[in-house]
Design a protein around this motif. Structure first.
Motif, PDB file in Angstrom:
ATOM      1  N   UNK A 172      17.743  27.113  42.020  1.00 40.54           N
ATOM      2  CA  UNK A 172      17.759  25.740  42.546  1.00 40.54           C
ATOM      3  C   UNK A 172      18.609  25.697  43.818  1.00 40.54           C
ATOM      4  N   UNK A 173      17.956  25.423  44.927  1.00 40.90           N
ATOM      5  CA  UNK A 173      18.701  25.221  46.181  1.00 40.90           C
ATOM      6  C   UNK A 173      18.394  23.800  46.632  1.00 40.90           C
ATOM      7  N   UNK A 174      19.292  22.872  46.334  1.00 39.40           N
ATOM      8  CA  UNK A 174      18.982  21.455  46.579  1.00 39.40           C
ATOM      9  C   UNK A 174      18.842  21.125  48.065  1.00 39.40           C
ATOM     10  N   UNK A 175      18.134  20.068  48.334  1.00 38.94           N
ATOM     11  CA  UNK A 175      18.053  19.519  49.690  1.00 38.94           C
ATOM     12  C   UNK A 175      19.468  19.172  50.128  1.00 38.94           C
ATOM     13  N   UNK A 176      19.834  19.619  51.312  1.00 38.73           N
ATOM     14  CA  UNK A 176      21.207  19.401  51.786  1.00 38.73           C
ATOM     15  C   UNK A 176      21.263  18.178  52.694  1.00 38.73           C
ATOM     16  N   UNK A 177      21.902  17.098  52.257  1.00 41.28           N
ATOM     17  CA  UNK A 177      21.952  15.892  53.094  1.00 41.28           C
ATOM     18  C   UNK A 177      22.939  16.033  54.260  1.00 41.28           C
ATOM     19  N   UNK A 178      23.740  17.108  54.255  1.00 44.78           N
ATOM     20  CA  UNK A 178      24.732  17.310  55.312  1.00 44.78           C
ATOM     21  C   UNK A 178      24.243  18.344  56.327  1.00 44.78           C
ATOM     22  N   UNK A 179      24.968  18.418  57.433  1.00 39.36           N
ATOM     23  CA  UNK A 179      24.536  19.306  58.514  1.00 39.36           C
ATOM     24  C   UNK A 179      24.817  20.774  58.170  1.00 39.36           C
ATOM     25  N   UNK A 180      25.962  21.019  57.549  1.00 42.20           N
ATOM     26  CA  UNK A 180      26.315  22.396  57.191  1.00 42.20           C
ATOM     27  C   UNK A 180      26.205  22.595  55.683  1.00 42.20           C
ATOM     28  N   UNK A 181      26.068  23.852  55.281  1.00 39.80           N
ATOM     29  CA  UNK A 181      26.018  24.163  53.846  1.00 39.80           C
ATOM     30  C   UNK A 181      27.461  24.189  53.333  1.00 39.80           C
ATOM     31  N   UNK A 182      27.725  23.401  52.297  1.00 40.90           N
ATOM     32  CA  UNK A 182      29.104  23.303  51.796  1.00 40.90           C
ATOM     33  C   UNK A 182      29.473  24.550  50.991  1.00 40.90           C
ATOM     34  N   UNK A 183      30.779  24.743  50.803  1.00 38.97           N
ATOM     35  CA  UNK A 183      31.237  25.857  49.964  1.00 38.97           C
ATOM     36  C   UNK A 183      30.737  25.684  48.536  1.00 38.97           C
ATOM     37  N   UNK A 184      30.713  24.416  48.073  1.00 34.89           N
ATOM     38  CA  UNK A 184      30.259  24.149  46.699  1.00 34.89           C
ATOM     39  C   UNK A 184      28.804  24.588  46.531  1.00 34.89           C
ATOM     40  N   UNK A 185      27.982  24.304  47.539  1.00 32.92           N
ATOM     41  CA  UNK A 185      26.572  24.687  47.434  1.00 32.92           C
ATOM     42  C   UNK A 185      26.423  26.214  47.522  1.00 32.92           C
ATOM     43  N   UNK A 186      27.173  26.830  48.428  1.00 33.00           N
ATOM     44  CA  UNK A 186      27.096  28.296  48.567  1.00 33.00           C
ATOM     45  C   UNK A 186      27.436  28.964  47.230  1.00 33.00           C
TER      46      UNK A 186
END
Lengths: 374, 411
Positions: free
Chosen positions: B149-163
């Motif tokens: 699962x790689x969620x749609x990222x509402x932010x410009x950069x990939x966060x550490x939490x998502x990584x």
């Protein structure tokens, strides 16, 4: 209030949420709009705001067409339409969980279509059972808190969240009790049932719980009317007045529902916190414990058997899938639901609806056919 | 409406990049079929699943999206879609998914056969529709599903939490695959795959970037064809070599004043969206006949998977086109359009792809403004031929041509 007055009250809230919204704002309570589904309302509530459901409305689409192509579901489109028309004016923010592709697009379009109400994303994990799913859910909640602090000027306190969790768990129980009692009392019409559920999305939950408890007390005292043809309804929405009128006219009783805007959101409570857990952790556990929904990853397709089991438990004689047009999560589940119903000898019909539908005669024909099958 | 009738193809030079890339794409199906015949396990894999994982483990995988595109391009899209619809699947569902679910049932299609799967690899970084499609495959075929699962990222950069979330899932997927297939992960092999993937990606970016020459040394529709190798084989040595050859050929074309675009390149446009595979010739001819070369698409950028380590790989897969917010998606396209130099933007409003089309109106307005170019859209579908109107396409492309013409005259 007597029973009739209570139903009138639920109907008034369900059909005129703008009056309620104005009241909350006048009382100094910031209103935060919550799009479907599973926004952690407890967090918003604990910060002194009122979460109000934004599930769109039965309106024609004009403005939203500048942003959305025609094949995006009418729930999402009409939320944007209402925003662009200024109906939500005064709200502090719109929170959108990105659990389906159309909801992802709603947030992106909202930023440009409705500039005076900030968009707050709620990004949930789909792999929510392992520890890393819990950690990512918590990170999403922390981000929501930070955005809300900016948008509504309120601060977060974990102790206050504990109290809000209690309010929401109580409300969940009240809604489950209402669904059960309505199933046993066919004199509660589909329209009245819908009003009780729909008003819940708009009203502050402790207020709503009180009204629902009063209603349950009245219904319990009554001798149940003779049951109509018992059905389970499944889908995202079932609030169309025209459709509910047809269900009532044809003598159906809603024995149970698997509707996202109705019972589906009240099935799981936040558990008690364990050990060193915070109340926020307990709320994380609530989401991660959720299942049986078309927008939550379900590799074993547990939802399909849940529907047939629920139908059997509620003594439903048929299943009506009320499919919101262009809702692909539900569209993918339908063939499997139909197959499972067929295997159990449970008649199942599909009714396609959208928020612009004025003529429900096709739905009437399908429901008549279902009645004959039963 | 029936799908278009194809002309016989010209013979292709066996030493050309085009031939080699075609062989790699076709070879993936043949290798998997042979492996299946030998009794080895074969997986079905979504297009933006980290191919480094099956490649490192030495697994045979085939790609249902690639198969569906092939089936649609060869004229079998409608019958497969109708097979799925007869099982209750709505015709509003993604046509790739309908074709794939139909294929899982009928197990044969002249448009493109491939071996049946023993496991499924799904990644939803391009859409959540993918999850639903693979859930149903898993249930219908009763085989294990591994879903990253790689969620749609509402932010410009990939966060550490998502990584971190993505990284933990990659580890989990590797463990599950080791258990299912008995194959073992090797760090050395992974480093090698990462190196090939980087080489292939760099060569792809460079080749696609050759369109900045005016005229472009290639017809942009080439990118749509060669993309199959980027999807399925970018971690392989032969893919890196073929892509490097493609890049060399494009540079040579430029030096010799040649191009795979036949005719004069009067206008250069960016194309947005997945190709209309059932109507590829019609959509291509509609441009070519007006001297329009589709010189770039976001695919030129999308498959540039350049990273140095495992975390970088996680961030790269969280930054694919459909996983990023409007601003980042817009900026990537604006940069590409400016770098390559385009006179207009043609947008495919693709009925099969809610996520790609769902905020495209606003994004394309912003791209048009930022690049000062006209934007025109048409309705179509990546694989269901019924959702495309040749007349509408022609009218819209004509409109775009006229605007580009008048702007050119004014300059």
């Amino acid at each position: 209030m007597n029973k009739k007055e209570l139903f009138e009250k639920f109907h008034e809230i369900a059909t005129h949420p703008e009056t309620l919204m104005k009241r909350y704002i006048d009382e100094g309570k910031p209103v935060v709009l919550v799009a479907p589904v599973y926004t952690p309302e407890e967090i918003i509530h604990s910060m002194g705001c009122v979460p109000m459901g934004a599930w769109g409305a039965d309106i024609q689409l004009n403005e939203a067409k500048r942003y959305f192509p025609a094949f995006i579901c009418s729930i999402v489109q009409s939320i944007l339409e209402l925003g662009m028309k200024g109906v939500y004016k005064g709200a502090s923010a719109l929170v959108v969980p990105s659990l389906c592709d159309s909801l992802k697009c709603l947030g992106e379009n909202w930023k440009y279509g409705v500039k005076d109400i900030p968009f707050i994303p709620m990004t949930y994990p789909q792999n929510r059972k392992p520890g890393y799913g819990h950690a990512f859910t918590k990170a999403g909640y922390e981000r929501l808190i930070s955005d809300l602090e900016k948008a509504a000027g309120k601060t977060f306190d974990d102790g206050a969240l504990g109290e809000s969790i209690r309010v929401y768990n109580d409300h969940n129980q009240a809604m489950r009790d209402f669904a059960t009692i309505a199933s046993k009392h066919p004199e509660v019409s589909a329209s009245e049932r819908s009003d009780v559920f729909k008003s819940a999305t708009f009203m502050e939950k402790s207020e709503h719980t009180k009204l629902v408890r009063e209603l349950i007390a009245y219904i319990t005292e009554e001798e149940p009317a003779k049951s109509g043809t018992r059905i389970l309804i499944s889908g995202i929405l079932a609030d169309s007045p025209a459709l509910n009128d047809i269900i009532d006219e044809l003598g159906f009783t809603i024995a149970a529902d698997d509707v996202a805007a109705q019972s589906r959101q009240y099935t799981v409570d936040a558990p008690d916190k364990a050990g060193n857990e915070s109340n926020l952790d307990a709320l994380v556990n609530k989401f991660c414990n959720m299942d049986n929904c078309s927008v939550l990853y379900d590799p074993d397709k547990k939802r399909v058997n849940m529907i047939t089991n629920k139908a059997a438990f509620a003594e439903a004689q048929g299943v009506v899938v009320i499919l919101t047009k262009f809702c692909d999560p539900e569209e993918f589940d339908y063939p499997l639901i139909k197959k499972a119903c067929d295997e159990r000898g449970l008649p199942c019909v599909l009714i396609e609806v959208d928020r612009q539908m004025e003529n429900m005669e096709q739905a009437r024909t399908m429901l008549q056919a279902l009645k004959e099958m039963i | 409406m029936a799908e278009e009738i194809k002309k016989p193809k010209r013979p292709v030079d066996p030493n050309s990049a085009k031939y080699k890339l075609g062989q790699i794409a076709a070879g993936a199906y043949a290798d998997a079929a042979e492996a299946k015949a030998r009794g080895e396990m074969v997986g079905w894999c979504s297009s933006n699943f980290p191919v480094e994982i099956p490649e490192t483990l030495g697994l045979y995988v085939v790609y249902p999206e690639n198969q569906a595109a092939g089936i649609a391009a060869r004229g079998y899209g409608q019958e497969m879609c109708e097979t799925a619809e007869s099982d209750g699947y709505s015709n509003d569902i993604c046509a790739y998914a309908r074709i794939s679910l139909a294929y899982a049932k009928v197990k044969k299609c002249e448009g493109q056969d491939m071996p049946q799967p023993d496991f499924l690899l799904c990644c939803n970084n391009i859409c959540n529709c993918m999850i639903k499609w693979y859930e149903n495959l898993s249930r219908e075929l009763n085989i294990p599903l591994i879903m990253i699962d790689i969620p749609f990222n509402p932010d410009y950069e990939v966060s550490d939490a998502e990584t971190l979330y993505v990284k933990e899932q990659f580890f989990d997927a590797i463990k599950q695959l080791e258990k299912i297939t008995g194959k073992k992960w090797s760090e050395n092999r992974f480093r090698q795959v990462m190196e090939y993937s980087g080489r292939t990606s760099r060569a792809w970016l460079k080749a696609a970037g050759c369109a900045h020459y005016s005229p472009s040394p290639f017809n942009g529709f080439d990118l749509l064809n060669h993309m199959a190798v980027m999807v399925t084989a970018r971690g392989k040595k032969e893919a890196a070599e073929a892509m490097e050859l493609l890049c060399k050929e494009y540079e040579e074309n430029h030096e010799k004043g040649e191009s795979t675009f036949r005719g004069e390149e009067k206008y250069r446009i960016m194309f947005e969206g997945i190709a209309c595979w059932p109507w590829l010739r019609v959509t291509s001819t509609g441009l070519k006949s007006r001297g329009i070369n589709m010189v770039t698409t976001i695919y030129a950028d999308a498959f540039g998977f350049i990273y140095d380590d495992f975390d970088g790989m996680c961030r790269a897969y969280a930054s694919v086109p459909n996983a990023i917010n409007l601003e980042k998606a817009r900026d990537k396209r604006v940069a590409l359009a400016k770098e390559i130099g385009v006179d207009g933007l043609l947008v495919h409003t693709n009925r099969s792809c809610k996520l790609w089309s769902g905020f495209m109106y606003e994004m394309s307005r912003q791209i048009g403004e930022a690049c000062d170019i006209p934007v025109v859209s048409f309705d179509g579908d990546q694989a269901d031929p019924r959702n495309f109107s040749e007349a509408q396409y022609d009218t819209r492309v004509q409109g775009l041509t006229e605007i580009m013409e008048s702007r050119k005259a004014a300059r």
